[in-house]
Design an enzyme around this catalytic site. Sequence first.
Site, PDB file in Angstrom:
ATOM      1  N   LYS A  53      71.242  25.135   9.404  1.00  0.00           N
ATOM      2  CA  LYS A  53      72.716  25.216   9.418  1.00  0.00           C
ATOM      3  C   LYS A  53      73.289  24.066  10.230  1.00  0.00           C
ATOM      4  O   LYS A  53      74.233  23.396   9.807  1.00  0.00           O
ATOM      5  CB  LYS A  53      73.169  26.545  10.029  1.00  0.00           C
ATOM      6  CG  LYS A  53      73.035  27.727   9.086  1.00  0.00           C
ATOM      7  CD  LYS A  53      73.251  29.037   9.823  1.00  0.00           C
ATOM      8  CE  LYS A  53      72.896  30.205   8.911  1.00  0.00           C
ATOM      9  NZ  LYS A  53      72.715  31.465   9.610  1.00  0.00           N
ATOM     10  N   GLN A  97      74.053  34.846  14.462  1.00  0.00           N
ATOM     11  CA  GLN A  97      72.903  35.064  13.583  1.00  0.00           C
ATOM     12  C   GLN A  97      72.389  36.504  13.719  1.00  0.00           C
ATOM     13  O   GLN A  97      72.172  37.001  14.828  1.00  0.00           O
ATOM     14  CB  GLN A  97      71.793  34.054  13.951  1.00  0.00           C
ATOM     15  CG  GLN A  97      70.568  34.109  13.078  1.00  0.00           C
ATOM     16  CD  GLN A  97      70.799  33.624  11.654  1.00  0.00           C
ATOM     17  OE1 GLN A  97      71.708  32.842  11.376  1.00  0.00           O
ATOM     18  NE2 GLN A  97      69.994  34.105  10.731  1.00  0.00           N
ATOM     19  N   ASP A 120      81.212  34.391   8.030  1.00  0.00           N
ATOM     20  CA  ASP A 120      80.269  35.229   7.276  1.00  0.00           C
ATOM     21  C   ASP A 120      81.000  36.206   6.358  1.00  0.00           C
ATOM     22  O   ASP A 120      80.395  36.787   5.467  1.00  0.00           O
ATOM     23  CB  ASP A 120      79.426  36.072   8.249  1.00  0.00           C
ATOM     24  CG  ASP A 120      78.145  35.382   8.673  1.00  0.00           C
ATOM     25  OD1 ASP A 120      77.522  34.713   7.828  1.00  0.00           O
ATOM     26  OD2 ASP A 120      77.770  35.521   9.848  1.00  0.00           O
TER      27      ASP A 120
HETATM   28  N1  GUN Z   1      70.842  36.533   8.941  1.00  0.00           N
HETATM   29  C1  GUN Z   1      70.353  36.378   7.694  1.00  0.00           C
HETATM   30  N2  GUN Z   1      71.332  35.973   6.850  1.00  0.00           N
HETATM   31  C2  GUN Z   1      72.468  35.874   7.593  1.00  0.00           C
HETATM   32  C3  GUN Z   1      73.798  35.485   7.291  1.00  0.00           C
HETATM   33  O1  GUN Z   1      74.166  35.172   6.148  1.00  0.00           O
HETATM   34  N3  GUN Z   1      74.669  35.502   8.337  1.00  0.00           N
HETATM   35  C4  GUN Z   1      74.294  35.855   9.592  1.00  0.00           C
HETATM   36  N4  GUN Z   1      75.228  35.850  10.540  1.00  0.00           N
HETATM   37  N5  GUN Z   1      73.064  36.223   9.898  1.00  0.00           N
HETATM   38  C5  GUN Z   1      72.157  36.216   8.900  1.00  0.00           C
END
Ligand code: GUN
Length: 291
Positions: A53, A97, A120
């Site tokens: 990311k 996350q 998200d």
């Molecule tokens: N953990 C796995 N996929 C995601 C996601 O799309 N967003 C977040 N915040 N955590 C994750």
Amino acid sequence: MSKVIDGKAFAESVRAGVGKQVEWLKSNHNITPGLAVVLVGEDPASQVYVRNKGKQTLEAGMNSYEHKLDTSVSEAELLALIDQLNNDETVHGILVQLPLPDHMREAAVIDAIDYRKDVDGFHLTNVGLLNTGGDGVVPCTPLGCIMMLKERLGSLSGKNAVVVGRSNIVGKPMAALLLKESCTVTIAHSRTADLPDVCRSADILVAAVGRPEMIPGDWVKPGAAVIDVGINRIERDGKNKLVGDVDYASCEAVAGAITPVPGGVGPMTIACLLHNTVQQAARQHNVELPS
Ligand code: GUN
């Protein structure tokens, strides 16, 4: 045209579009979008996601801020960091996350994020906006799936869509987005009676259950579009392998279009995160982005 939907190439084109929007925001409004990612603990898969990311955020011309916290931090300390990021004008997007350590309440942490900085689409306000036809931010993985479906099929109106899986992150928002596109939507799950027949009714079949190769080709209507959200690590013939929630070989033989694993839905998720960050930056400054 190949029936395989190339998520890697499509994600590249989405990222290129985001890069152009970032350039436009910088040169016309002096805004550099910034994304803060918070990682609690040492989960190896989460560390890989967070690294990717950060890298792609910088490549798109945005600022990336990483906050790595020890597993032992208290929920109150995490909430204090979120409060600080909510009030930081250089931060337009905040992503915590998941999963979080067991001593933290996931819902309380997510809802502490200012919904205007939620990238998200997990904040209750954004969940509510999605389900009432409002203009909020949409969860990244389902958004990527919808983009691929629309690019391949054009209008989705009137199609029978079956989503297998009812998670808050994928299944439920996916169903809401398909409904918004005027599909007739069924959400199936582990208790669904006669799952094979329900799947066979689908013009669009989205598999998001997290069970390796659970859906065989004879559950797929000939010509259907199959979107495989699963990313499952398995061992086969002594080797580690990534497989989806559908049995690729038998489904590919029947489907009209299908996403592979890897290289399908996966790359679209981060591309959509970058997309959401730019959208939030523009919203916060009341700027209309050129399309
Ligand atoms: N953990 C796995 N996929 C995601 C996601 O799309 N967003 C977040 N915040 N955590 C994750």
